[in-house]
Design an enzyme around this catalytic site. Sequence first.
Site, PDB file in Angstrom:
ATOM      1  N   LEU A  85      48.070   0.894  -0.314  1.00 36.56           N
ATOM      2  CA  LEU A  85      49.205   1.815  -0.482  1.00 36.56           C
ATOM      3  C   LEU A  85      49.766   2.318   0.844  1.00 36.56           C
ATOM      4  CD1 LEU A  85      47.823   3.875  -3.500  1.00 36.56           C
ATOM      5  CD2 LEU A  85      49.257   1.821  -3.522  1.00 36.56           C
ATOM      6  N   LYS A 132      40.638  -9.564 -19.112  1.00 34.93           N
ATOM      7  CA  LYS A 132      42.079  -9.413 -19.285  1.00 34.93           C
ATOM      8  C   LYS A 132      42.733 -10.788 -19.329  1.00 34.93           C
ATOM      9  CE  LYS A 132      46.215  -7.804 -16.913  1.00 34.93           C
ATOM     10  NZ  LYS A 132      46.799  -7.197 -15.707  1.00 34.93           N
ATOM     11  N   PRO A 178      50.988 -13.745 -20.343  1.00 32.97           N
ATOM     12  CA  PRO A 178      49.610 -14.214 -20.253  1.00 32.97           C
ATOM     13  C   PRO A 178      49.303 -14.840 -18.889  1.00 32.97           C
ATOM     14  CG  PRO A 178      50.954 -15.903 -21.262  1.00 32.97           C
ATOM     15  CD  PRO A 178      51.895 -14.785 -20.862  1.00 32.97           C
ATOM     16  N   GLY A 205      38.518   5.113   2.261  1.00 36.62           N
ATOM     17  CA  GLY A 205      37.522   4.431   1.431  1.00 36.62           C
ATOM     18  C   GLY A 205      38.092   3.782   0.207  1.00 36.62           C
ATOM     19  N   ALA A 210      44.038  -2.557 -13.617  1.00 38.69           N
ATOM     20  CA  ALA A 210      44.155  -3.901 -14.167  1.00 38.69           C
ATOM     21  C   ALA A 210      44.411  -4.850 -13.002  1.00 38.69           C
ATOM     22  CB  ALA A 210      45.307  -3.958 -15.155  1.00 38.69           C
TER      23      ALA A 210
END
Lengths: 522, 502
Positions: A343, A87, A105, A21, A59
Amino acid sequence: MGAANLDDNRSPPFRVVIVGGGTAGWMSAAGIRRQLGPEDYSVTLIESDEIGIVGVGEATLPHIKTFNDMLGLDEAQFMRETRATFKLGIQFRDWDQPGDCYIHPFGAFGEPWGGVEFQHHWLRGQQAGGQRFPIQDFSYSVVAARSNAFEFPNEDNKSIRSTYSYAYHFDASLYAAYLRSWAMQRGVRRIEGQVCDVSRHPTTGDLEELTLKSGERIAGDLFIDCSGFRSLLLGSVMGVAWQDWTHWLPCDRALAVPCKRVGALTPYTRSTARPAGWIWRIPLQHRTGNGYIFSSQFIKDGEARDTLVDGLDGAVQGEPRLLRFSPGRRQRAWSGNCVAIGLASGFLEPLESTSIYLIQTAVTDLLTLMPRPRSAGIDPRLIDEFNRLNEMQYERIRDFLVLHYTANRRVGEPLWDHVRSMPLPDSLVHKMQLFRSRAALPNHQYGLFSRDSWLSVLVGQGIVPTGYDRLADAFPLSALPERLSEFRNRIQTNVDAMSSHEAFIANYAQAMEITNSEEAVA
Amino acid sequence: MSTAQALSKVVVMGRDVDLWLCVNAISRALGPASVKVIAIELPTRLRSSDINSTLPPLEAFHSKLGIKEPSLIRATAGSFSFGHNFVAGSGQGPTHTFFHAWGAYGAPIDGSAFFPCWLKATRYGLKVSYQDFCLTAVAARNGRMLLPDEATSAFGRTDYGYHVQTLAYAGYLKSIAANFGVKIYEAQRAFVERDETGSIAALIIDGSLRIDGQLFVDATGPDASLIGRSLDVPSDNWRRYFSVDRVLSARAPAFTKTPPFAEIRISGAGWTALHPNQAATGVLHAHSSEFSSDEAALESSSAAAGANLADVSFHAVNTCVRSRMWEGNCVAVGASACVLDPIHDVDIHALQLGIVHLLSLFPVTAQFAVERAEYNRIMRSHYERIRDFQCALYALAPFEGEFWQRARGQSVPPALSHKIATFRARGQIAPMEDETFLQDSWQAIFIGLGVAPESWPPAIDRIPPNRFREEFHRTIEFIRGKVLGQPTHDGYLDSIGRSSAA
């Protein structure tokens, strides 16, 4: 051509089974459900509430907006649901050497003129003497980030306020939950359970059926392994070999812990170099996510824990959780009828916030190369192309991450001495040499990272080019200082007129319970 | 010479377009940075019959050199070219006529790329060919120009190239260089003087005059007088990929109405390219000496051109790439660096790529090992992607005849095999770096050669079939309307001023 004969709707749909999940599983499920018709593809996702999700505060890169837009998510609602903040980039503290600080940036540095990229004009100005402004001053998003300011980029591409893009910080488990409800409303079948057995075709080796602890059996045509580090299907069952990159990226553990939010809401991720790794700080609406990525060769877990907790800027919320990982990737992300996303396909530390990007590109490529319904078996030619693209993405990101480590002047610290002197991938050596000798930047059309990204980190890590593009000399040197300072002033004037990040969020996408709490203390 | 000293003197030795395009580009870009360029011009190898069909990026390159299009067209008896029309002659199969246009094909439908939509519709009975959705291909086949406006820009690229008389083009470029103040030496031959490190110290021209420099550019064409003959940098032979080893070059009379495209006529023994401009039609016939004699080639190309040919000449083609394009202080551009197959007429573009990359990597000082390594890497990659595109035509050619049979049996580079496999499986062009030809070109060639993808990305199945019908209909009507509003090619050439040579 007629509608009636276009498709044969009577045969059963192609069965996609997703194991796991988290962000990878639900992004895969949502992407497939949005792009492919339910009469052709069924999507089943198996997840277990007993297995933790790695995400603590995530992030992202600006690409995520394309994915959310593809799903048709409302940005403000998505941000409220996931406690998201904006961000503009990543701040790197102490990376080149202690005391040093720069921002990578999501935006341009200066502007090209005379057919010459900005960094060459800037370098020429530096070498000529006179006023020497750091290159950071020429990025709109850097200056906005330093001022804790945020606004949406301007759509008029002649405006200096169009020279950046933005991403988000959000709570990844809330993002997964948000996508879960989105996907389930649209017909994705979710099964609560844990896989305990896998059956394979006796000759082809393809996966056929998963048996859950409950005894339930789930058959499928394509299995997406989103099981995280365990790589339950691709690694454990299919036995696809692991390609280890520890010799380039020595960090192998992370400790993660949230803390109370204090101070102004920064529109950037912070990454602070430490003796045995680095510490992330990710500002969310309701709390701050923190973590220490370190190498177990250079520090003990307990000492790392103390370093992390002692350095928090707000009150710690709970005990840090330890994660172990190896940097690297599976040789093939797709093997037979099993494709790993997230992953389960590989791991690169979150130094440049690439985890979700890698999930997104894998989902996008899978959608393009997805086996057609009612096709016999899976075409190996589609698998080859998927794996080629996946490998390219991983290797390009790897080189960029290694750059942060190897170009450092933290002399006397064992980890940093090691990465400074380790043998590097040829592809990276070459890029660094080109920049050092003439400020030339890598020129890729596909994959990460942009030229401006390379520029920010190369300069930020203290690599000073000895030369610049000769074409820059065509511009009158006497006019250069004024041109540079005009650009720099234009940025500052525009940034001065921006609203603060905090006020912008409060106005646009504040989650309800936060508005009512006393959390947001300046 | 001190290594930290700025590099300020470049000697370009060569001939024809290779020499003059390079000299102009370096002097124009780097003159203001105090780089001095010296040109050593060797005798021409061009024939008055040569007419090149150039690729679209030349237009932007010209404008950087300050070249105005009307003046170029007038000086070279030039004309516009929107692509290459491939026609299989009698006995070559009726279905193999296709237009490889430089412009865009189709426009996205509900956010999905056009090509897979067309592919799927074709599978379900659509009879409109891919090229009929290309604005510039339709305009060109109707003898028209395509002058872009807001609506066509929203539709897609309307790129074009030129058909220039090569000798006149080289002369035109030379006069620009001379006007710009470039020092030009004409020479019959040159000898190389090496320094103790093996680098070139100077060139001795015609046995007397010594011209020294810091960087030497070899623009001598396939002779590779500096990088090959003098510095002994070997070439990797590419003959295993190609069966063309000989070409005939000749001139046929001009067409009554100048077609705004090139035509490639396929015969059993090879192919014949017709490059029409205002004054004449350039004829280039490519074949294999193993299967046809020069006499047979002449007969075959006369038949293909449908006219008597003048100024007939033959020359050998040895496709190869220099194993290093930049060696010591010598940089090879154009055919001295890479001899490409004649198909798609890519030579001037490959030259342009070499020059553009030399400019972007132009040494800061005499220490340029890093630049040299990068130049060798990136140029190799560019040349290989062009080679792959050329190979695709031969590897997939459905044409009959022993030449084509041989062509199909030649080696296929791995990157191309992968591209073909991905296209066959899914109709996708596998994205690769350093491509000259855009996805539209790859698709046009693959489809034109009859490669049928076995599937398409399933996401387009969400688009209802009537949306396809509506959009196809709308696009065809749009193209028809736009094309009818265009000037004819000849009318447009009249309006910008005819060449005095025409």
